[in-house]
Design a protein around this motif. Sequence first.
Motif, PDB file in Angstrom:
ATOM      1  N   GLU A 144       0.795  -0.964  -0.184  1.00 10.28           N
ATOM      2  CA  GLU A 144       0.021   0.233   0.035  1.00 10.28           C
ATOM      3  C   GLU A 144       0.860   1.176   0.142  1.00 10.28           C
ATOM      4  O   GLU A 144       1.558   1.272   0.876  1.00 10.28           O
ATOM      5  CB  GLU A 144      -1.088  -0.076   1.456  1.00 10.28           C
ATOM      6  N   LYS A 165      -5.312  -0.244  -7.861  1.00  5.00           N
ATOM      7  CA  LYS A 165      -6.331   0.701  -7.310  1.00  5.00           C
ATOM      8  C   LYS A 165      -5.699   1.971  -6.833  1.00  5.00           C
ATOM      9  O   LYS A 165      -4.398   1.911  -6.507  1.00  5.00           O
ATOM     10  CB  LYS A 165      -6.919  -0.090  -6.044  1.00  5.00           C
ATOM     11  N   LEU A 194      -2.412   4.227  -3.152  1.00  5.07           N
ATOM     12  CA  LEU A 194      -2.627   3.149  -4.120  1.00  5.07           C
ATOM     13  C   LEU A 194      -2.151   1.661  -3.794  1.00  5.07           C
ATOM     14  O   LEU A 194      -1.445   1.678  -2.736  1.00  5.07           O
ATOM     15  CB  LEU A 194      -2.049   3.827  -5.441  1.00  5.07           C
ATOM     16  N   GLY A 195      -2.472   0.865  -4.612  1.00  4.09           N
ATOM     17  CA  GLY A 195      -2.036  -0.386  -4.443  1.00  4.09           C
ATOM     18  C   GLY A 195      -1.015  -1.011  -5.286  1.00  4.09           C
ATOM     19  O   GLY A 195      -1.377  -0.908  -6.749  1.00  4.09           O
ATOM     20  N   VAL A 216     -10.983   4.839 -10.081  1.00  5.41           N
ATOM     21  CA  VAL A 216     -10.591   3.639 -10.880  1.00  5.41           C
ATOM     22  C   VAL A 216     -11.404   2.535 -10.751  1.00  5.41           C
ATOM     23  O   VAL A 216     -12.252   2.022  -9.749  1.00  5.41           O
ATOM     24  CB  VAL A 216      -9.431   2.899 -10.137  1.00  5.41           C
ATOM     25  N   GLY A 228     -10.884  -1.494  -9.196  1.00  2.00           N
ATOM     26  CA  GLY A 228     -10.050  -1.046  -8.165  1.00  2.00           C
ATOM     27  C   GLY A 228      -9.678  -2.227  -7.230  1.00  2.00           C
ATOM     28  O   GLY A 228     -10.070  -2.094  -6.144  1.00  2.00           O
ATOM     29  N   ALA A 229      -8.646  -3.162  -7.592  1.00  2.00           N
ATOM     30  CA  ALA A 229      -8.310  -4.117  -6.561  1.00  2.00           C
ATOM     31  C   ALA A 229      -6.858  -4.423  -6.818  1.00  2.00           C
ATOM     32  O   ALA A 229      -6.332  -4.145  -8.089  1.00  2.00           O
ATOM     33  CB  ALA A 229      -8.979  -5.360  -6.886  1.00  2.00           C
ATOM     34  N   TYR A 230      -5.909  -4.649  -6.005  1.00  2.00           N
ATOM     35  CA  TYR A 230      -4.539  -5.091  -6.269  1.00  2.00           C
ATOM     36  C   TYR A 230      -4.500  -5.675  -7.452  1.00  2.00           C
ATOM     37  O   TYR A 230      -3.259  -5.673  -8.180  1.00  2.00           O
ATOM     38  CB  TYR A 230      -4.017  -5.670  -5.071  1.00  2.00           C
TER      39      TYR A 230
END
Lengths: 439, 439
Positions: free
Chosen positions: A245, A294, A311-312, B297, B300-302
């Motif tokens: 993260e 993300k 952000l990821g 986004v 929106g996931a890793y």
Amino acid sequence: MQRRTFIKEAGITSVGLGVFGSLFSENRYTEAGLSVNGKRIESRIFELTKFGIDEKGRGYRVAYTKGDIEGRAWFMELMKKAGLDPTIDAAGNIIGKRKGKNSSLKPIGFGSHIDMVPDGGNYDGTLGSIAALEVIEILNENNVVTDHPLELIIFANEEGGTFGSKAMTEGLTKEGLQQKSQSGPTHAEGIRAIGGDPDNIQACMRSKGSFHAWVELHIEQGGILEKEKIQIGVVEGIVGIVHWEVTVEGFSNHAGATPMNLRQDALLAASKFVVAVNEVVTSVKGTQVGTVGKLAVQPGAYNVIPGKVVLGLELRDLSAEKIEMLFREIEKRATAIAAETKTKFSFSRQPNESKPALTDKKLQQVINTNAKALGFSTKFMQSGAGHDSQHMASIAPSAMIFIPSVGGISHSPKEFSTATDMNNGANVLLKTILSLDKG
Amino acid sequence: MQRRTFIKEAGITSVGLGVFGSLFSENRYTEAGLSVNGKRIESRIFELTKFGIDEKGRGYRVAYTKGDIEGRAWFMELMKKAGLDPTIDAAGNIIGKRKGKNSSLKPIGFGSHIDMVPDGGNYDGTLGSIAALEVIEILNENNVVTDHPLELIIFANEEGGTFGSKAMTEGLTKEGLQQKSQSGPTHAEGIRAIGGDPDNIQACMRSKGSFHAWVELHIEQGGILEKEKIQIGVVEGIVGIVHWEVTVEGFSNHAGATPMNLRQDALLAASKFVVAVNEVVTSVKGTQVGTVGKLAVQPGAYNVIPGKVVLGLELRDLSAEKIEMLFREIEKRATAIAAETKTKFSFSRQPNESKPALTDKKLQQVINTNAKALGFSTKFMQSGAGHDSQHMASIAPSAMIFIPSVGGISHSPKEFSTATDMNNGANVLLKTILSLDKG
């Protein structure tokens, strides 16, 4: 038995196989020996889609749901008909055993999973499960008894974090069991709902060396095989995955009154970072991938300069060292961007990382030789997605066979693999199991 | 009267003023004549902060709320004490009139607003309002009667979209009145709550040419004056503002299984776009600003390559043509990014745009001359923020005086301007009103 004798030879050379192959004229036999029933595979893929459909008509065979339970019941019924006498272990994994001629030999395991992501596709896991059953049925129909016992395993809740295979290999914690699963109930509740025994979860664990080998057929889920017109992927390993993260702190201010040169725009900095991640990851040779999937902006208005972005970042590669090297490079770029944009970057490595899992080199060669013998083009490649096989690799020599995914699309209703490719993959699985039995 | 005679001369040259100025030894007079009471301004700024505090202790004098109503009542009480007999027009604007010697002359208007953004600061609008009242009180205390009538105007709901000044100049629509305001009620309900008459909203409109001039003192809200160590900003105009909602469409896919070269990453494309906006806006000389303040986004996931990004683009400049030119350049860059990243950009221009509003050139010179005469450094500059004066500019020769904002911070509890700068600004306002009266 003649046929079995033939198969014994089959692993040796493809030339030799060609000669023997001509002895069999029936449709279900290739020149190389036994062959799967592709039509049966295809029709079962579509039968399974009937279980687990949400109110919007989308696939929803998410682990522990009604669709998952019904799909599993359907699959166990087929296993029973194939004489496998399926049982459910403490984690909810379905296990069907077929005796070998030599009960002192370790079993050869193969299978996959039938649960899916929400609004997912019809091939991810399903193909490997149905093809594994097909292998059993072809052996039955041809009265073939392997030397090694065989174990068909349908792992529980793969999509929720390879739960069933993790339970079988490294084990689950009590805390993990109490966490909510994707479909709502805790994992403990879910496991109970599918016939497992969460209170006695260790009972499902298998020790290192308890399998002769583990093989999983799966769709690629990427677009490499299709793009390069390759029929069979020989998986060298399953990538490690690390998540960070990343927090970018700037200074939120009036977008009208703050001149460009006095800004500390966290989104501008984050955008430069996203571009830098892509540059770093693509600047090095190899199959590593890096993704910013993300990104959230605060406060998030047309007329306010973003003060903070979270952000990821995800990095995946077969080499843990390469992941670390790429991350160090990305950190360097972040430091430069921070100085340039008057912002601050901080990185929080997430606890859920998974280590790269290499498949067995000898098994890779067995798959490759068998695929070539069947006339298929092959490619040694990594799996960018996680699979149950990554856990099995910690207790058994393991391997995976990939077939092309049309358009490289996965985890989507658009996920598709052709009947020909499925048939090819299942035949490679069949031949690989038989080779391993003799190897 | 002597003093008034002196003031009559004051506008002519600063040298002459210096000579006359020495006649007065009292604290409230500068060499250049009448001078405001800076301590009174400062103490009133802080008195007003008592009205409108939310449960977390943050400033919340948002238009139409209890804090706004109480702050307005307090201000009107001060106006009454200053003999202004304040009234509330149909839009909720507070108007205090002071007679001039010649009732056939058009009034000189000045003032600002006292409502604030949620969790805002104590100077935005407040300074201009309290300094305007200070001008009245200094004239009272020195028995100065101007030739022109004077009008002190406290506009309603500036922060909600310069509602009061818009109502007075271009008028409000029925639809606009029925929209929800920031604090909850519709604008019609809010206007009624502060003593206005939304059913008869046109009654507040003032025709073009009905003011001799309009002047507003305000904090800069940016960091230019502080950075350049300038005491007084002479505002050349209030920028036009255009918003675009920008949609970037890529293709969402598995972040592990999709190689870097097969991706259609909407966030990578959007990030390149954010960087491009900054490059385009800063590549041209001038004071234009461009901001991407929000960005969302999907999914929106890793571990999922972003398939879609929706972001907000804002451009501001004194020249509408320059805004269009910059946007065309940004569009070109988007086209190139789309091709490079295999994504698609679409732009939706938002209906709420505001046209640039230029201030009156003669008034700019009056402000500059008076500020210089008081010994202050000055800078001609634009206002990047919107103000009530942008609407007043459509019906009257209008001008704005800026003073420095410490750290360029605004719309924040950290907003701050020094007592010295406030005193300076109020003196420039006072001298400007008197010059305009004679001009």
